[in-house]
Design a protein around this motif. Sequence first.
Motif, PDB file in Angstrom:
ATOM      1  N   GLN A 169      21.763 -20.582   7.592  1.00  0.00           N
ATOM      2  CA  GLN A 169      22.561 -21.705   8.057  1.00  0.00           C
ATOM      3  C   GLN A 169      21.755 -22.605   8.992  1.00  0.00           C
ATOM      4  OE1 GLN A 169      26.078 -20.521  10.150  1.00  0.00           O
ATOM      5  NE2 GLN A 169      26.924 -22.592  10.265  1.00  0.00           N
ATOM      6  N   ALA A 170      21.012 -21.973   9.939  1.00  0.00           N
ATOM      7  CA  ALA A 170      20.196 -22.766  10.858  1.00  0.00           C
ATOM      8  C   ALA A 170      19.087 -23.493  10.115  1.00  0.00           C
ATOM      9  CB  ALA A 170      19.605 -21.865  11.939  1.00  0.00           C
ATOM     10  N   ARG A 171      18.473 -22.813   9.131  1.00  0.00           N
ATOM     11  CA  ARG A 171      17.404 -23.434   8.352  1.00  0.00           C
ATOM     12  C   ARG A 171      17.921 -24.664   7.604  1.00  0.00           C
ATOM     13  NH1 ARG A 171      12.544 -21.318   7.035  1.00  0.00           N
ATOM     14  NH2 ARG A 171      13.231 -19.304   7.878  1.00  0.00           N
ATOM     15  N   GLU A 172      19.131 -24.531   7.034  1.00  0.00           N
ATOM     16  CA  GLU A 172      19.717 -25.646   6.305  1.00  0.00           C
ATOM     17  C   GLU A 172      20.057 -26.796   7.250  1.00  0.00           C
ATOM     18  OE1 GLU A 172      21.188 -28.181   3.558  1.00  0.00           O
ATOM     19  OE2 GLU A 172      19.960 -26.386   3.281  1.00  0.00           O
ATOM     20  N   ARG A 173      20.547 -26.443   8.456  1.00  0.00           N
ATOM     21  CA  ARG A 173      20.881 -27.483   9.424  1.00  0.00           C
ATOM     22  C   ARG A 173      19.645 -28.273   9.821  1.00  0.00           C
ATOM     23  NH1 ARG A 173      23.527 -26.828  15.501  1.00  0.00           N
ATOM     24  NH2 ARG A 173      23.313 -29.016  16.069  1.00  0.00           N
ATOM     25  N   ILE A 174      18.538 -27.553  10.048  1.00  0.00           N
ATOM     26  CA  ILE A 174      17.296 -28.218  10.446  1.00  0.00           C
ATOM     27  C   ILE A 174      16.786 -29.109   9.320  1.00  0.00           C
ATOM     28  CG2 ILE A 174      14.859 -27.817  10.996  1.00  0.00           C
ATOM     29  CD1 ILE A 174      15.807 -25.283  12.530  1.00  0.00           C
ATOM     30  N   ARG A 175      16.781 -28.576   8.091  1.00  0.00           N
ATOM     31  CA  ARG A 175      16.225 -29.341   6.973  1.00  0.00           C
ATOM     32  C   ARG A 175      17.096 -30.530   6.585  1.00  0.00           C
ATOM     33  NH1 ARG A 175      13.794 -24.299   3.518  1.00  0.00           N
ATOM     34  NH2 ARG A 175      11.643 -24.537   4.223  1.00  0.00           N
ATOM     35  N   SER A 176      18.401 -30.429   6.839  1.00  0.00           N
ATOM     36  CA  SER A 176      19.289 -31.525   6.455  1.00  0.00           C
ATOM     37  C   SER A 176      19.423 -32.573   7.558  1.00  0.00           C
ATOM     38  CB  SER A 176      20.674 -30.967   6.106  1.00  0.00           C
ATOM     39  OG  SER A 176      21.272 -30.343   7.242  1.00  0.00           O
ATOM     40  N   CYS A 177      18.829 -32.305   8.736  1.00  0.00           N
ATOM     41  CA  CYS A 177      18.915 -33.270   9.832  1.00  0.00           C
ATOM     42  C   CYS A 177      18.091 -34.507   9.486  1.00  0.00           C
ATOM     43  CB  CYS A 177      18.399 -32.644  11.135  1.00  0.00           C
ATOM     44  SG  CYS A 177      18.454 -33.795  12.534  1.00  0.00           S
ATOM     45  N   GLU A 178      18.714 -35.658   9.582  1.00  0.00           N
ATOM     46  CA  GLU A 178      18.046 -36.910   9.232  1.00  0.00           C
ATOM     47  C   GLU A 178      17.718 -37.762  10.452  1.00  0.00           C
ATOM     48  OE1 GLU A 178      20.729 -38.779   6.550  1.00  0.00           O
ATOM     49  OE2 GLU A 178      20.553 -37.225   5.003  1.00  0.00           O
ATOM     50  N   ASP A 179      18.064 -37.259  11.634  1.00  0.00           N
ATOM     51  CA  ASP A 179      17.857 -38.021  12.863  1.00  0.00           C
ATOM     52  C   ASP A 179      16.562 -37.570  13.540  1.00  0.00           C
ATOM     53  OD1 ASP A 179      17.989 -38.843  15.669  1.00  0.00           O
ATOM     54  OD2 ASP A 179      20.017 -39.503  15.161  1.00  0.00           O
ATOM     55  N   LEU A 180      15.552 -38.442  13.559  1.00  0.00           N
ATOM     56  CA  LEU A 180      14.264 -38.082  14.153  1.00  0.00           C
ATOM     57  C   LEU A 180      14.384 -37.809  15.646  1.00  0.00           C
ATOM     58  CD1 LEU A 180      11.781 -40.498  12.353  1.00  0.00           C
ATOM     59  CD2 LEU A 180      11.750 -38.009  12.291  1.00  0.00           C
ATOM     60  N   GLY A 181      15.319 -38.469  16.333  1.00  0.00           N
ATOM     61  CA  GLY A 181      15.498 -38.209  17.753  1.00  0.00           C
ATOM     62  C   GLY A 181      15.905 -36.776  18.013  1.00  0.00           C
ATOM     63  N   VAL A 182      16.828 -36.272  17.191  1.00  0.00           N
ATOM     64  CA  VAL A 182      17.264 -34.878  17.330  1.00  0.00           C
ATOM     65  C   VAL A 182      16.123 -33.930  17.004  1.00  0.00           C
ATOM     66  CG1 VAL A 182      18.847 -33.122  16.438  1.00  0.00           C
ATOM     67  CG2 VAL A 182      19.667 -35.442  16.824  1.00  0.00           C
ATOM     68  N   LEU A 183      15.406 -34.206  15.914  1.00  0.00           N
ATOM     69  CA  LEU A 183      14.287 -33.343  15.522  1.00  0.00           C
ATOM     70  C   LEU A 183      13.210 -33.331  16.600  1.00  0.00           C
ATOM     71  CD1 LEU A 183      14.170 -34.418  11.788  1.00  0.00           C
ATOM     72  CD2 LEU A 183      14.569 -32.080  12.581  1.00  0.00           C
ATOM     73  N   HIS A 184      12.914 -34.466  17.177  1.00  0.00           N
ATOM     74  CA  HIS A 184      11.920 -34.520  18.249  1.00  0.00           C
ATOM     75  C   HIS A 184      12.389 -33.711  19.463  1.00  0.00           C
ATOM     76  CE1 HIS A 184       9.945 -38.468  16.653  1.00  0.00           C
ATOM     77  NE2 HIS A 184       9.650 -37.404  15.940  1.00  0.00           N
ATOM     78  N   GLY A 185      13.682 -33.766  19.746  1.00  0.00           N
ATOM     79  CA  GLY A 185      14.214 -32.967  20.850  1.00  0.00           C
ATOM     80  C   GLY A 185      14.044 -31.482  20.603  1.00  0.00           C
TER      81      GLY A 185
END
Length: 353
Positions: free
Chosen positions: A279-295
Amino acid sequence: MVTSAHEAMHRIFQEDPGIFARAFRPLGVPFPEPVAATVLTPDVTENRPLERRIDTLLLLETGAEGPDGKLLLAVESQGRRDPAKPSSWAYYSAYLRAKYGLDVVLLVVCQDRATAHWAEGPFFLGTTHWPLLTLRPLVLGPHNVPLLTDPEAIERDIPLATFSAITHRGGPCPDEILKMLFSAHMTLDEETSHLFVEITERGLGDSPAADIWRNLMALDLDFFTSDTSMRLREEGREEGREEGREEGREEGREEGRALEAAEVLLRLLDVRGLEVSAQARERIRSCEDLGVLHGWLERVIEVSSVEELLVESAGSARTEGVAEPDEAGRVGASGGGAGVPGPRLGGAVEVPR
């Protein structure tokens, strides 16, 4: 190319001679910061069969007036006690003084306390009744080099942090220190980073800390030239081409950058040994917001679990007046503002913009 721990311990002074002054400042020895440095030939051989060679020899220029404006720094990397060394060091010092007419500082760098204490001397050359010379090298080792554990201090002076890490390779907390050093490397340009990555790896030698460093480097800054990275970028470009419109191309590039950041994050979690649920892996891969990913990339070195990483992200978003990420990992600001700004580590990873 740095080929051994021995070489790393003295070669680092060639790359940043100012480490010499900065390392002794906390010890109350106020050497001036050099404003220029020249690497001289380390060959101190005479026209005789006996060859003598200093590990590193630098001409330091401090900008000061008078005799303190220039000095010779001879750096010797010492891995064990050697009864023959004091005589060689005395020879180097006298030879260099005679050849260049400048004051000489002999610096011995060590990676274990016993050798460091021995190298401090003093060594007496001459007879028991009348010592001719007294040799007192300056020594840097685990007994007096500060162990840098503050992330800001490490990022502020990566050469000194590298020297600290390889000097303390057998000491406490190498895991956490190397993770902070790894994180700081992401703020450097590629050429400088690769140089100090190599010095760190060679300086750690065959110690357990070397395995930690190699595992961190496994994901490396080379990921962005890897097949995966290039494939993700191409997918973004291809989607943009198929749209045939500028917004389509931008959307494709944005998606490619997000996928890239997500893959880096998952690799970091894997290297840290943190369990990532489906579930966490899918959440990370489906995240489209670079601000969140950078955080997430900013905090991945510090958290103890994936759940903590994602929960902290939600808390941080609320603190900044930004809504909690939805299941797709998208974040929107209250009032329609921008998402969470990209933090330092995220920016340093340099997901293409």
